[in-house]
Design an enzyme around this catalytic site. Sequence first.
Site: not given
Length: 465
Positions: A18, A106-107, A116, A243, A245, A247-248, A326, A328, A330
Site C-alpha cells: 500500500r 481499504s479505508h 491485498k 470502509d 472495500d 471489510d470494516r 479488532e 478498526s 474487522h
Amino acid sequence: MTKPMPMQPEIFRAYDIRGKVNEEFFPPNAYDIGLVIGSKLLAQGRNQILLGRDGRLSSPEIKQFLLSGLLDSGCDVIDLGLTPTPVAYFALQQLSVPDAVIVTASHNPGHYNGIKMVVNNCPLSKDEIRAIYEAIEEERYAKNDVQGKCTVYDDILTDFTAAIVKDVKLEKPLRIAIDCGNGVTSLLAESLFSQLGCEVFPLYCELDGNFPNHSPDPTDPENLKALQKLVIDNKLDIGIAFDGDGDRVIAVDCNGKILWPDRIMILLAEQILQQNKNATVVCDIKCSYLLKNSVEAAGGTIALCPTGHSHLKRMTRETGAILGGEFSGHIILRDRWSCHDDGLYAAARLLETLSSRKESCTEIFANIPDSFSTPEYRIPQACHATSVSQLEALMDNAEFPGASLCLIDGMRVDYSDGWGLMRTSNTSPDLTFRFEAESEPRLETIKALFRRLLRDTGIKADLPF
C-alpha cells in the site's frame, strides 16, 4: 514491460502492499508484483488465482498491470471485476480457488492504493510480503514461456448476496441507514439489506472513487456525522457504515451514539456464546476491557492479538476462535460458513442479533456496558520509518509506575481502572493512541501521562488529545 520507477520498499507493509499512487506506489510496479506472486503459486503446484478491485480511480490501471504480470507468470486468472474485498474472500470458497489478489487501499484516502493478498487461504505474513519485494529487486522471476489465461466471473456479487440472505433471518423488520462512503459496497449493500427485510435509508451509496462526501474511513468520528444525523432525523433503529472495500464495519445506535466494533462484538459474542459455551473470542490490543468482561461472563475465553487483519485471521484460525475482531472494524464470524473479515456479513449478523431480542433496539443499546473511552488518535509522521523510530524512542523513555505493560504491538499500559496504548499504524505513517478508563477524571489522568511522555521525548506536534 519495464519499471519506469524503482520499487519503493516502504509500500510492502505488515499485511499488504500500500502507498500513495505515483509517489510511493507506481501502477507499473503491479506488473512485477503479479509476476512474482504468480510464479510463487506455480512453484507451489497451483496455477489459478482470483483477481478483484475496488472503485478507486487508479484501480483499473493497477489491476491491468497486475493482471499482465500474473498472466506472464503462466498463472491463470479468474477476473471478479469490481468487488468488495470480503466478496473476493467469499469467492475463495465459492469457486474453490485458494489464492486471490485484490487491488484496494481499504479505508485510506483516494490517492492511496494497494494490493491485498490471500495465498493458500491464508494472509501473507510481514516476512512473506517482504520476500515479494526482495524477489523483485533481485530479479529472480521472469516471464513464463506459456502465458496464463484470463476468464471473467460475473456472478460473484449475486452469489454472495444469496448466501447471506439464505443464512441470516431477521425475526422482526428493522429501519436502518447504510453509509457506503461511495466505496465499492455501494454495488450491493442497499439491495442486500432490503432483501433481509430492512427498510433501508441509503447514504453515499453511489460508487465514486473521488470519495466526494468523506474519506472512506468510518473509524474517524467526523466521517460518521451525516449517518448520525440521518438516523436521528428519521428515528431509525441503527446506522451502519462501511470502509472503502467493505471489510470494516462501524455502527451508530438509534440515538446517534457510535457503536465501536468492540461494542458490536459484545452483542455478537453474547448471542453466539449461548450456543457455543467455552468458545474463544479473539480481539486486538485496541479493544475495550469491557469486551473481555462480557465474553467471560457469557462463558467464553478472550485472546489478545496485535492489531492487523492478518494477525487477527491467523490467531482466530490457530485458536479455533468462533469470533474475532479488532477496534478498526474487522470482524470475523466463524460459527457458520464465513471465515474471513467481512463488514457486510458482520452487519447482517448484528441486525439478526438485534431482531432476535425481545427488547427494543433502544433498550438493547442502553444496556451495552460502557466506559469513558476515546477514538483512535493519530499523530502523522513523515513516513512509516519515522513513526517506527519515534515509537522506539517513546518506549525507551516510558515510565508508568504501578502499571502492567503489554508489548505485543507497541505498548499498552494497563491499570486496574483504565489503560492507554501507543503503537504505529501499519496502513499509514502515523503514531496512534487510544485510552479508556472507568471515569472521566481517570481517563484525563492517563492521557496526561502520555502527553508528558511525548513532550519529554521531544515530539512537538500538536497533540490530538
